[in-house]
Write an enzyme that holds these catalytic residues in place. Structure first.
Site, PDB file in Angstrom:
ATOM      1  N   ASN A  11     -22.783 -57.206  -8.598  1.00 26.67           N
ATOM      2  CA  ASN A  11     -22.395 -56.501  -7.516  1.00 26.67           C
ATOM      3  C   ASN A  11     -22.851 -55.300  -6.898  1.00 26.67           C
ATOM      4  O   ASN A  11     -23.102 -54.113  -7.875  1.00 26.67           O
ATOM      5  CB  ASN A  11     -20.673 -57.069  -7.665  1.00 26.67           C
ATOM      6  CG  ASN A  11     -20.445 -56.055  -6.546  1.00 26.67           C
ATOM      7  OD1 ASN A  11     -21.465 -55.842  -5.190  1.00 26.67           O
ATOM      8  ND2 ASN A  11     -19.024 -55.398  -6.567  1.00 26.67           N
ATOM      9  N   LYS A  13     -22.954 -53.853  -4.328  1.00 27.25           N
ATOM     10  CA  LYS A  13     -22.354 -52.916  -3.094  1.00 27.25           C
ATOM     11  C   LYS A  13     -23.333 -52.754  -1.437  1.00 27.25           C
ATOM     12  O   LYS A  13     -23.704 -53.438  -1.833  1.00 27.25           O
ATOM     13  CB  LYS A  13     -21.141 -52.494  -3.866  1.00 27.25           C
ATOM     14  CG  LYS A  13     -21.034 -52.459  -5.472  1.00 27.25           C
ATOM     15  CD  LYS A  13     -20.282 -51.189  -6.174  1.00 27.25           C
ATOM     16  CE  LYS A  13     -19.355 -52.164  -7.041  1.00 27.25           C
ATOM     17  NZ  LYS A  13     -18.665 -50.857  -7.825  1.00 27.25           N
ATOM     18  N   HIS A  98     -12.446 -57.434  -4.480  1.00 25.84           N
ATOM     19  CA  HIS A  98     -12.645 -56.209  -4.874  1.00 25.84           C
ATOM     20  C   HIS A  98     -11.693 -55.132  -4.515  1.00 25.84           C
ATOM     21  O   HIS A  98     -11.466 -54.711  -3.534  1.00 25.84           O
ATOM     22  CB  HIS A  98     -14.496 -56.150  -4.697  1.00 25.84           C
ATOM     23  CG  HIS A  98     -14.826 -55.664  -5.776  1.00 25.84           C
ATOM     24  ND1 HIS A  98     -14.815 -53.632  -5.443  1.00 25.84           N
ATOM     25  CD2 HIS A  98     -15.607 -55.475  -6.906  1.00 25.84           C
ATOM     26  CE1 HIS A  98     -15.611 -53.459  -6.470  1.00 25.84           C
ATOM     27  NE2 HIS A  98     -16.174 -53.693  -7.062  1.00 25.84           N
ATOM     28  N   GLU A 100     -12.222 -52.100  -4.412  1.00 25.48           N
ATOM     29  CA  GLU A 100     -13.190 -51.057  -3.340  1.00 25.48           C
ATOM     30  C   GLU A 100     -12.488 -51.581  -2.408  1.00 25.48           C
ATOM     31  O   GLU A 100     -12.601 -51.223  -1.173  1.00 25.48           O
ATOM     32  CB  GLU A 100     -14.480 -50.743  -2.832  1.00 25.48           C
ATOM     33  CG  GLU A 100     -14.787 -50.708  -3.882  1.00 25.48           C
ATOM     34  CD  GLU A 100     -16.292 -50.234  -5.286  1.00 25.48           C
ATOM     35  OE1 GLU A 100     -17.233 -50.963  -4.670  1.00 25.48           O
ATOM     36  OE2 GLU A 100     -16.471 -49.834  -6.004  1.00 25.48           O
ATOM     37  N   GLU A 168     -11.425 -55.656 -13.451  1.00 23.05           N
ATOM     38  CA  GLU A 168     -11.868 -54.940 -13.290  1.00 23.05           C
ATOM     39  C   GLU A 168     -10.393 -53.491 -12.903  1.00 23.05           C
ATOM     40  O   GLU A 168     -10.177 -53.173 -12.045  1.00 23.05           O
ATOM     41  CB  GLU A 168     -12.925 -54.689 -12.298  1.00 23.05           C
ATOM     42  CG  GLU A 168     -13.770 -55.793 -11.779  1.00 23.05           C
ATOM     43  CD  GLU A 168     -14.627 -55.421 -10.885  1.00 23.05           C
ATOM     44  OE1 GLU A 168     -16.098 -55.337 -11.672  1.00 23.05           O
ATOM     45  OE2 GLU A 168     -14.457 -55.145  -9.810  1.00 23.05           O
ATOM     46  N   GLY A 174     -17.533 -47.254 -11.525  1.00 22.47           N
ATOM     47  CA  GLY A 174     -18.327 -46.371 -11.655  1.00 22.47           C
ATOM     48  C   GLY A 174     -18.912 -44.910 -12.444  1.00 22.47           C
ATOM     49  O   GLY A 174     -19.197 -44.067 -11.831  1.00 22.47           O
ATOM     50  N   SER A 216     -17.918 -50.396 -15.115  1.00 23.16           N
ATOM     51  CA  SER A 216     -19.065 -49.587 -16.237  1.00 23.16           C
ATOM     52  C   SER A 216     -19.366 -50.149 -16.948  1.00 23.16           C
ATOM     53  O   SER A 216     -19.742 -49.699 -18.438  1.00 23.16           O
ATOM     54  CB  SER A 216     -18.530 -47.857 -16.539  1.00 23.16           C
ATOM     55  OG  SER A 216     -18.355 -47.234 -15.486  1.00 23.16           O
TER      56      SER A 216
END
Ligand code: 13P
Length: 256
Positions: A11, A13, A98, A100, A168, A174, A216
């Site tokens: 991904n 992003k 997701h 985000e 996730e 991250g 991560s």
């Protein structure tokens, strides 16, 4: 013993900034991806790069995916991208829900609609779930149960079998490889997700749905997470933008 094919999805992003850079990363991945026959490799670049990357790619070992999709078929929805459009530019997968996007206002109801429209258009939905923190009372488990139930509400059993669940945990996204979930905790959570699927749908669904881990994932932790985490692959963020790191993760998955 026959190895089970893994699924590793990159991904990207909102990266990189130019098509030239996107093309460089993609070329780096494509150089090696075809050798990892035990892995289904998927890349999810920003929408604007997908068409050119997929059109310029002559191989067949990398699949493309969108990072989101509209829940509307077509029409006056400025800024949205439809499932049919994604399919028409060579996508087979789409990430839905997701964290985000959820942080930017995505609701469980729209996640549900997006899954349904993706399935209608032959796209494999990669449905993201995950808690923001792990409390000691296990509240995060009811959060995960709730996210699964709402995301898959009204989806037929035969269609649920096509869905990929990407677990996730938000607290692990991250960071460095050392901050990812432990294989033990991942193992427990994966079994929990299977139990929820089994209770909500059927034994077959509980046993066969593909579960990925994201948060991560790096070359340094990929092996232990795959060997002990009870997942079939990864949804990789940061490390998928570095062809060398992504290849190393693909290679690990191929060899397990
Ligand atoms: P990182 O691998 O950068 O933690 O990102 C995970 C993720 O959000 C993939 O969708």
């Amino acid at each position: 013993m026959k190895k089970v094919k893994k699924l590793v999805i990159g991904n990207w992003k909102q990266n990189p900034s130019t098509h030239t850079d996107a093309s460089e990363i993609f070329k780096g991945i494509a150089k090696k991806a075809h050798t990892f026959t035990n892995v289904t490799t998927v890349v999810c670049p920003p929408f604007v790069f997908i068409d050119k990357l997929s059109a310029g790619y002559s191989g067949s070992s990398i699949y493309f995916g969108g990072q989101d999709v509209s829940f509307e078929k077509s029409g006056a929805h400025t800024g949205e991208i439809s499932a049919a459009q994604l399919y028409s530019i060579g996508c087979d997968y789409v990430i839905i829900g997701h964290s985000e996007r959820r942080a930017a206002g995505e609701r469980d109801e729209s996640v549900n609609k997006k899954i349904k429209i993706a399935l209608e258009h032959k796209l494999t939905p990669v449905v993201c779930i995950g808690e923001s923190e792990r409390d000691s009372h296990g509240k995060y488990l009811s959060h995960l149960r709730n996210q699964i139930a709402k995301a898959l509400k009204g989806v037929k059993e035969k269609d649920v079998l096509q869905v990929v669940i990407a677990y996730e945990p938000i607290w692990a996204i991250g960071k460095t490889g050392k901050d990812a979930i432990t294989p033990q905790k991942l193992h427990e959570t994966s079994l929990f997700i299977r139990r929820v699927l089994l209770e909500t749908f059927s034994k077959k669904v509980g046993m066969s749905v593909t579960i990925l881990y994201g948060g991560s994932v790096k070359p340094m932790n990929a092996r232990e997470l795959l060997e002990e985490g009870e997942v079939s692959g990864f949804l990789v963020g940061g490390a998928s933008l570095d062809a060398g790191q992504f290849i190393s993760i693909l290679e690990t998955a191929h060899n397990i």
